[in-house]
Write an enzyme that holds these catalytic residues in place. Structure first.
Site, PDB file in Angstrom:
ATOM      1  CE1 TYR A 200      63.599 -13.407  24.437  1.00  0.00           C
ATOM      2  CE2 TYR A 200      62.291 -14.765  22.963  1.00  0.00           C
ATOM      3  CZ  TYR A 200      63.467 -14.106  23.263  1.00  0.00           C
ATOM      4  OH  TYR A 200      64.512 -14.152  22.375  1.00  0.00           O
ATOM      5  CG  HIS A 377      72.794 -12.825  21.488  1.00  0.00           C
ATOM      6  ND1 HIS A 377      72.680 -14.081  22.046  1.00  0.00           N
ATOM      7  CD2 HIS A 377      71.546 -12.476  21.092  1.00  0.00           C
ATOM      8  CE1 HIS A 377      71.419 -14.477  22.001  1.00  0.00           C
ATOM      9  NE2 HIS A 377      70.709 -13.526  21.421  1.00  0.00           N
TER      10      HIS A 377
END
Length: 560
Positions: A200, A377
């Site tokens: 990330y 999601h």
């Protein structure tokens, strides 16, 4: 046949002329980013027929289908074109990545087929509800549409001439896009992606100053490495964030508190356009605010030395729309929380709740929230996501359903009709996972091999609450998910579902407040409908010629 004209001819054809004025087919979408494939459709009622018109910039064969997950298997397909002996058209279904089989019950009726100035235009219809088990049932939920086409009428491998797009056919919400081409860039700058399987990266930034309030109306992904980028999120930061940075996420930096979602993109998604009456506010009094771009890189092959400058373009206009948009996170509290999914489970459910009765503790009055789109999601183990809407302890609707969740096709989907959330309503997000190919527990977390269970709700008018999520109180759950016997998986799932839920409500300043003793309510079955086709409505067009001897060796591949 003659060679296709340049692509601008199709753009003119879709946007002007008598075809665009057909009131029986008021809805139109390009199915590809190059705008070479244009679909129009319309219907009189959800119990009647739906008519399609597909225009493709080719003089070869064209194919169109409805897919359970964006792939070939299980798709309901029509193939047609204009050959040397006349028009050809057939209703087919796919059992895998091979030539679709002809359906014994031809539910689709060809209305017209023509070639004009290098384009093939195929108009056809079918009943919205059929009882043919080879037909994909059209409901009021978004459907993944697939297409492919060839350069000639010899139906063969399509190569890159194929794609998919998710559209709500029955609850479509048309959009009008301003001609203003101004945009803000939220991108990383030539960063080196580590060889980690999951990484990330976060960039905290300010945008150029806009002295007056503007509205963002379109979110465009800028993707340099489609094989690596899983999703991107742009967050609004609280006032305490005053300095930019560009580094790995979640390292204890102050930018970790930026959690008011402004824009999102998921793998498989494309450009997202907001409805014409809403916009994401930017500029004006908040022109000095900071924003955090978060990019999730999924690198299972551990590639090294890759440089990337991906991100988002935010197209904006000074012409303000009627409503400011908010995006609210609902579902299971994301991150490393105790909600373990056992291995070898064919089907395992997790649940997150949001009770809006608590909103009055944060703002007064609490307005009705008008939900117009949803982004569902999970990660690799996810197979289904449903978001139920409850009022007075009774389910009144679904805010979102994906019964065939595809990790490689994620995007915000317009609901078509507005769903109103009133104060006191409850939201239950249910995710279904399959872990039959896993030997150890799957934990909730940020990595692709971890799991999430989220529904991002796009709504207006915007309020100061950014997240409304929950986790179960596992104090009384004594079963170890790592060692659970197969015959105890359902019992373990129900223990977590019936456990008291800790609900977390997070405001725009990233202040979290916990509320205990929440309840997960039971979701109704997903609506399904079937109707025997009235064969008297069918008619055959004798001028349609089936091309005897045409070579049907269509080698379709998985739409990634």
């Amino acid at each position: 046949m003659c060679s296709p004209l340049p692509f601008f001819s199709l753009l003119l054809f879709c946007a002007t002329g008598s075809w665009a004025m057909d009131v029986t087919m008021p809805f139109m979408e390009y199915l590809d980013q190059e705008q070479l494939v244009c679909l129009k459709w319309g219907f009189d009622s959800p119990a009647g027929d739906i008519t399609f018109q597909l225009a493709v910039n080719t003089t070869g064969w064209v194919g169109f289908g409805l897919s359970p997950n964006g792939d070939m298997k299980g798709s309901d397909i029509v193939i047609g074109g204009v050959g040397s002996s006349g028009s050809y058209f057939s209703d087919r279904y796919a059992t895998g990545n091979s030539m679709p089989l002809e359906d014994a019950q031809q539910s689709y009726t060809l209305l017209s087929m023509r070639e004009n100035e290098g384009q093939t235009v195929m108009t056809f219809k079918r009943p919205i509800k059929t009882c043919d088990d080879k037909d994909f049932q059209i409901t009021a939920q978004p459907i993944k549409l697939i297409f492919a086409y060839g350069k000639t009428d010899e139906i063969s491998y399509h190569g890159s001439r194929r794609g998919t797009k998710e559209i709500n056919l029955l609850n479509y919400m048309p959009k009008s896009i301003p001609t203003n081409s101004s945009y803000l860039s939220a991108t990383v700058d030539n960063i080196i992606v580590p060889s980690n399987t999951t990484y990330y990266h976060c960039k905290v930034m300010q945008f150029p100053k806009l002295n007056t309030k503007h509205h963002i109306y379109q979110i465009e992904p800028v993707i340099e490495h489609l094989d690596l980028i899983h999703h991107m999120l742009l967050y609004h930061c609280p006032p305490k964030v005053t300095e930019p940075y560009d580094k790995p996420c979640y390292m204890g930096d102050i930018g970790d508190s930026c959690f008011g979602i402004v824009a999102s993109w998921g793998v498989g998604g494309g450009v997202y356009e907001l409805p014409e009456n809403v916009g994401i506010p930017i500029g004006g009094e908040k022109s000095d605010a900071f924003y955090r771009l978060e990019i999730h890189y999924n690198n299972p092959e551990r590639k090294e030395g890759i440089k990337d400058s991906s991100g988002l373009r935010l197209h904006y206009t000074a012409k303000l729309r009627q409503h400011d948009v908010g995006i609210m996170t609902t579902g299971v509290l994301p991150g490393r929380v105790k909600y373990d999914i056992p291995p070898k489970a064919n089907q395992f459910h997790t649940y997150g709740i949001c009770n809006t009765a608590y909103f009055s503790k944060f703002l007064n009055p609490v307005p009705d929230l008008q939900v117009f789109a949803v982004f569902l999601h999970t990660h690799l183990a996810g197979t289904k996501v449903r978001a139920g809407h409850f009022r007075n302890e009774r389910q009144i609707d679904f805010l979102g359903i994906d019964e065939n969740y595809n990790f490689d096709l994620q995007q915000a989907v317009s609901l078509g009709s507005i769903k109103t959330i009133k104060q006191g309503d409850e939201i239950v997000v249910e995710c279904t996972y399959n872990t039959t190919n896993r030997a150890s527990v799957t934990k909730m977390g940020l990595a692709t091999t971890n799991e999430m269970c989220l529904a991002f709700l796009f709504y207006y008018p915007v309020i100061s609450i950014t997240s409304c999520v929950s986790i179960p109180d596992t104090t009384g759950v004594l079963i170890d998910a790592e060692k659970i016997p197969m015959d105890k998986i359902t019992e373990y799932e129900m223990m977590l579902k019936k456990a008291p839920q800790y609900q977390a409500i997070i405001d725009s300043n990233h202040k979290a407040t916990l509320f205990p003793n929440g309840t997960v309510r039971d979701l109704m079955k997903t609506p399904a409908a079937c109707q025997i086709r009235n064969t008297s409505n069918r008619f055959s067009t004798s001028w349609i010629v089936n091309l005897a001897g045409i070579i049907l060796v269509l080698l379709w591949i998985i739409l990634m």
